[in-house]
Design a protein around this motif. Sequence first.
Motif, PDB file in Angstrom:
ATOM      1  N   PRO A  15       0.799  -1.224   0.000  1.00 15.24           N
ATOM      2  CA  PRO A  15       0.000   0.000   0.000  1.00 15.24           C
ATOM      3  C   PRO A  15       0.835   1.280   0.000  1.00 15.24           C
ATOM      4  CG  PRO A  15      -0.515  -1.381   1.921  1.00 15.24           C
ATOM      5  CD  PRO A  15       0.512  -2.097   1.113  1.00 15.24           C
ATOM      6  N   PHE A  16       2.011   1.258   0.621  1.00 16.90           N
ATOM      7  CA  PHE A  16       2.868   2.441   0.605  1.00 16.90           C
ATOM      8  C   PHE A  16       3.347   2.732  -0.813  1.00 16.90           C
ATOM      9  CE2 PHE A  16       3.603   1.082   5.081  1.00 16.90           C
ATOM     10  CZ  PHE A  16       3.030   2.182   5.686  1.00 16.90           C
ATOM     11  N   LEU A  17       3.745   1.685  -1.519  1.00 22.43           N
ATOM     12  CA  LEU A  17       4.209   1.865  -2.892  1.00 22.43           C
ATOM     13  C   LEU A  17       3.056   2.216  -3.823  1.00 22.43           C
ATOM     14  CD1 LEU A  17       6.783  -1.054  -3.211  1.00 22.43           C
ATOM     15  CD2 LEU A  17       7.243   1.372  -2.913  1.00 22.43           C
ATOM     16  N   LYS A  18       1.927   1.546  -3.636  1.00 21.66           N
ATOM     17  CA  LYS A  18       0.772   1.778  -4.495  1.00 21.66           C
ATOM     18  C   LYS A  18       0.351   3.246  -4.452  1.00 21.66           C
ATOM     19  CE  LYS A  18      -3.702  -0.260  -5.556  1.00 21.66           C
ATOM     20  NZ  LYS A  18      -4.702  -1.224  -5.160  1.00 21.66           N
ATOM     21  N   GLY A  19       0.371   3.836  -3.285  1.00 17.96           N
ATOM     22  CA  GLY A  19       0.015   5.238  -3.137  1.00 17.96           C
ATOM     23  C   GLY A  19       1.040   6.196  -3.693  1.00 17.96           C
ATOM     24  N   SER A  20       2.199   5.693  -4.046  1.00 17.96           N
ATOM     25  CA  SER A  20       3.294   6.529  -4.558  1.00 17.96           C
ATOM     26  C   SER A  20       3.485   6.394  -6.058  1.00 17.96           C
ATOM     27  CB  SER A  20       4.609   6.137  -3.872  1.00 17.96           C
ATOM     28  OG  SER A  20       4.487   6.232  -2.488  1.00 17.96           O
ATOM     29  N   LEU A  21       2.718   5.548  -6.708  1.00 13.11           N
ATOM     30  CA  LEU A  21       2.951   5.242  -8.118  1.00 13.11           C
ATOM     31  C   LEU A  21       2.859   6.474  -9.008  1.00 13.11           C
ATOM     32  CD1 LEU A  21       3.614   3.264 -10.310  1.00 13.11           C
ATOM     33  CD2 LEU A  21       1.213   2.556 -10.346  1.00 13.11           C
ATOM     34  N   GLN A  22       1.840   7.289  -8.815  1.00 13.78           N
ATOM     35  CA  GLN A  22       1.724   8.488  -9.652  1.00 13.78           C
ATOM     36  C   GLN A  22       2.912   9.418  -9.439  1.00 13.78           C
ATOM     37  OE1 GLN A  22      -2.039  10.438  -9.238  1.00 13.78           O
ATOM     38  NE2 GLN A  22      -3.173   8.750 -10.166  1.00 13.78           N
ATOM     39  N   THR A  23       3.345   9.562  -8.210  1.00 12.81           N
ATOM     40  CA  THR A  23       4.501  10.411  -7.913  1.00 12.81           C
ATOM     41  C   THR A  23       5.745   9.880  -8.605  1.00 12.81           C
ATOM     42  OG1 THR A  23       3.526  10.916  -5.757  1.00 12.81           O
ATOM     43  CG2 THR A  23       5.865  11.431  -6.048  1.00 12.81           C
ATOM     44  N   ILE A  24       5.941   8.569  -8.572  1.00 13.98           N
ATOM     45  CA  ILE A  24       7.102   7.953  -9.214  1.00 13.98           C
ATOM     46  C   ILE A  24       7.067   8.204 -10.716  1.00 13.98           C
ATOM     47  CG2 ILE A  24       8.160   5.720  -9.789  1.00 13.98           C
ATOM     48  CD1 ILE A  24       7.216   4.822  -6.925  1.00 13.98           C
ATOM     49  N   ILE A  25       5.924   7.994 -11.333  1.00 16.92           N
ATOM     50  CA  ILE A  25       5.788   8.207 -12.784  1.00 16.92           C
ATOM     51  C   ILE A  25       6.060   9.664 -13.139  1.00 16.92           C
ATOM     52  CG2 ILE A  25       4.158   8.249 -14.714  1.00 16.92           C
ATOM     53  CD1 ILE A  25       2.789   5.787 -13.355  1.00 16.92           C
ATOM     54  N   LEU A  26       5.450  10.581 -12.416  1.00 16.38           N
ATOM     55  CA  LEU A  26       5.652  12.003 -12.702  1.00 16.38           C
ATOM     56  C   LEU A  26       7.118  12.396 -12.569  1.00 16.38           C
ATOM     57  CD1 LEU A  26       2.523  13.482 -10.905  1.00 16.38           C
ATOM     58  CD2 LEU A  26       2.925  13.442 -13.379  1.00 16.38           C
ATOM     59  N   LYS A  27       7.780  11.917 -11.529  1.00 11.78           N
ATOM     60  CA  LYS A  27       9.196  12.255 -11.319  1.00 11.78           C
ATOM     61  C   LYS A  27      10.073  11.670 -12.418  1.00 11.78           C
ATOM     62  CE  LYS A  27      12.796  13.881  -9.192  1.00 11.78           C
ATOM     63  NZ  LYS A  27      13.295  15.137  -9.726  1.00 11.78           N
ATOM     64  N   LEU A  28       9.795  10.425 -12.815  1.00 15.99           N
ATOM     65  CA  LEU A  28      10.566   9.824 -13.906  1.00 15.99           C
ATOM     66  C   LEU A  28      10.408  10.625 -15.192  1.00 15.99           C
ATOM     67  CD1 LEU A  28      10.009   5.985 -13.440  1.00 15.99           C
ATOM     68  CD2 LEU A  28      12.150   7.254 -13.165  1.00 15.99           C
ATOM     69  N   LEU A  29       9.202  11.063 -15.483  1.00 13.52           N
ATOM     70  CA  LEU A  29       8.975  11.842 -16.699  1.00 13.52           C
ATOM     71  C   LEU A  29       9.599  13.233 -16.602  1.00 13.52           C
ATOM     72  CD1 LEU A  29       5.382  10.681 -17.591  1.00 13.52           C
ATOM     73  CD2 LEU A  29       7.494  10.195 -18.846  1.00 13.52           C
ATOM     74  N   GLU A  30       9.648  13.781 -15.422  1.00 12.04           N
ATOM     75  CA  GLU A  30      10.339  15.068 -15.249  1.00 12.04           C
ATOM     76  C   GLU A  30      11.838  14.891 -15.531  1.00 12.04           C
ATOM     77  OE1 GLU A  30      10.211  18.508 -11.965  1.00 12.04           O
ATOM     78  OE2 GLU A  30      11.215  16.683 -11.262  1.00 12.04           O
ATOM     79  N   ASP A  31      12.397  13.803 -15.039  1.00 10.12           N
ATOM     80  CA  ASP A  31      13.835  13.555 -15.202  1.00 10.12           C
ATOM     81  C   ASP A  31      14.215  13.098 -16.607  1.00 10.12           C
ATOM     82  OD1 ASP A  31      14.090  14.200 -12.541  1.00 10.12           O
ATOM     83  OD2 ASP A  31      14.347  12.130 -11.859  1.00 10.12           O
ATOM     84  N   ASN A  32      13.277  12.463 -17.322  1.00  9.41           N
ATOM     85  CA  ASN A  32      13.603  11.855 -18.615  1.00  9.41           C
ATOM     86  C   ASN A  32      12.842  12.454 -19.794  1.00  9.41           C
ATOM     87  OD1 ASN A  32      15.406   9.405 -17.861  1.00  9.41           O
ATOM     88  ND2 ASN A  32      13.769   9.429 -16.360  1.00  9.41           N
ATOM     89  N   THR A  33      12.106  13.494 -19.600  1.00 10.84           N
ATOM     90  CA  THR A  33      11.351  14.232 -20.623  1.00 10.84           C
ATOM     91  C   THR A  33      10.210  13.425 -21.226  1.00 10.84           C
ATOM     92  OG1 THR A  33      13.366  15.461 -21.165  1.00 10.84           O
ATOM     93  CG2 THR A  33      11.524  15.674 -22.684  1.00 10.84           C
ATOM     94  N   GLU A  34      10.513  12.282 -21.827  1.00  6.81           N
ATOM     95  CA  GLU A  34       9.470  11.425 -22.412  1.00  6.81           C
ATOM     96  C   GLU A  34       9.913   9.978 -22.309  1.00  6.81           C
ATOM     97  OE1 GLU A  34      10.806  11.868 -27.064  1.00  6.81           O
ATOM     98  OE2 GLU A  34       9.641  13.470 -26.144  1.00  6.81           O
ATOM     99  N   MET A  35       8.936   9.117 -22.071  1.00  4.77           N
ATOM    100  CA  MET A  35       9.224   7.694 -21.930  1.00  4.77           C
ATOM    101  C   MET A  35       8.023   6.896 -22.420  1.00  4.77           C
ATOM    102  SD  MET A  35      10.857   7.658 -18.065  1.00  4.77           S
ATOM    103  CE  MET A  35      11.766   6.122 -18.180  1.00  4.77           C
ATOM    104  N   TYR A  36       8.266   5.661 -22.841  1.00  2.19           N
ATOM    105  CA  TYR A  36       7.168   4.754 -23.171  1.00  2.19           C
ATOM    106  C   TYR A  36       7.010   3.774 -22.015  1.00  2.19           C
ATOM    107  CZ  TYR A  36      10.997   1.787 -24.951  1.00  2.19           C
ATOM    108  OH  TYR A  36      12.150   1.056 -25.084  1.00  2.19           O
ATOM    109  N   GLY A  37       5.885   3.080 -21.981  1.00  2.00           N
ATOM    110  CA  GLY A  37       5.526   2.263 -20.834  1.00  2.00           C
ATOM    111  C   GLY A  37       6.594   1.277 -20.376  1.00  2.00           C
ATOM    112  N   TYR A  38       7.069   0.455 -21.292  1.00  2.00           N
ATOM    113  CA  TYR A  38       8.071  -0.555 -20.909  1.00  2.00           C
ATOM    114  C   TYR A  38       9.325   0.113 -20.360  1.00  2.00           C
ATOM    115  CZ  TYR A  38      11.305  -4.487 -21.218  1.00  2.00           C
ATOM    116  OH  TYR A  38      12.230  -5.457 -20.914  1.00  2.00           O
ATOM    117  N   GLU A  39       9.686   1.230 -20.938  1.00  2.17           N
ATOM    118  CA  GLU A  39      10.858   1.976 -20.480  1.00  2.17           C
ATOM    119  C   GLU A  39      10.678   2.413 -19.023  1.00  2.17           C
ATOM    120  OE1 GLU A  39      13.534   5.655 -22.244  1.00  2.17           O
ATOM    121  OE2 GLU A  39      11.429   5.527 -22.802  1.00  2.17           O
TER     122      GLU A  39
END
Length: 122
Positions: A15-39
Amino acid sequence: MYINNYIFDSMNANPFLKGSLQTIILKLLEDNTEMYGYEITQKVKEVSGGDVLLTEGALYPALHKLEADGFLETFTQVVDNRVRKYYRLTDAGGKQVSNKLNEAQAFIEQLQNLLNLKPAVK
């Protein structure tokens, strides 16, 4: 305490990770500009040293929710004769990264206080 192989999936997620998934995705996209799902799944695996595995069943609903909320936009590109759907932050998504990171930091600090834990020293 060492935590090994947490799996993000729709049925069996910490549950701790599940609640953080959107934050993780947003941060990865901020750091990497654009990504596809598998990436994204591979980056989560790499950054966590293989301890966190993100399944498609967890990733795509989160991506679709972020897109519906106006935080992500998509585009497609043909790579090796296959169509790839890429995700990137919108302006609102860029602002949301800061909000989500602040929320996560505040939650972590409160949890440490409540459980009387000391922050890890690096």
